[in-house]
Every structure is written in structure tokens, then in C-alpha cells.
Scaffold this motif. Structure first.
Motif: not given
Length: 112
Positions: A29-33, A35, A79-81, A84, A108, A110
């Protein structure tokens, strides 16, 4: 990677826990971070520029990271998704004229 700015990651990822053979991989998902990110450029002629702020990746991006031919880059991105992360094939001094081949591995979170 093409000569146009595009998402660095798409598709699905494998869960860190054991799953049976009937369980489908989890969709990214585009909102997954993201790490942790590892990028290996396996091309011998073109590099790639990475963009971490959701903007358009370009060869002359002031805050872009250039990964040259046969080079590796990795880093912690707390803090990068996924949304980004963008990339574009590139020579160090101008836009790339070919497609760069990359190996991308990521840890990632989730969150979706």
C-alpha cells in the motif's frame, strides 16, 4: 527502472511470519512505511536517482541519491512511505537513455 519518474516499489511482499502455501502475499500500500531500503543497480551503463519526498525523481534533483552502475545503496528510512519513494534511470550528468535494472529489498511496516 525507466527514464521517467515512477514508483520504486509496487506489487506484493512476503510476510515475516511463516504462512502456508495457500496464503497470498500481502499487497503493498502507498501508506506502508519503508523502515529499511536496499537498492542494487545491476546495470553496467546507467545509474538511478532515488527521491524520498514524494516529488518527481530527476537526474538533477538537489536532494536525490544517485546509485551508479554496479553500485549499491542502503539506509534506514523511519518515516518514509511507499508513496514517497520514486526513482528514474539517469547518468550522473543528464537523463538516462536506457533502462536501469535494480534489485530492491525493503523492510516494510504494513500500516494499511
Amino acid at each position: 527502472m525507466s527514464a521517467a519518474s515512477t514508483d520504486l516499489m509496487a506489487g506484493s511482499f512476503l510476510d515475516y511470519t511463516a504462512v502456508d502455501d495457500d496464503t497470498a502475499p500481502t499487497a503493498i500500500s502507498t501508506s506502508d512505511k519503508v523502515k529499511f531500503l536496499f537498492v542494487q543497480n545491476t546495470s553496467t551503463t546507467d545509474g538511478v536517482v532515488l527521491c524520498f519526498d514524494g516529488g518527481t525523481a530527476a537526474y538533477n534533483l538537489a536532494d536525490g541519491v544517485f546509485v551508479g552502475p554496479s553500485q549499491t545503496w542502503f539506509g534506514r528510512l523511519p518515516n518514509t512511505t511507499v508513496a514517497n519513494l520514486h526513482a528514474i534511470s539517469s547518468d550522473i550528468g543528464d537523463a538516462g537513455d536506457a533502462t536501469a535494472n535494480l534489485i530492491v529489498a525493503a523492510l516494510i511496516d504494513d500500516v494499511a
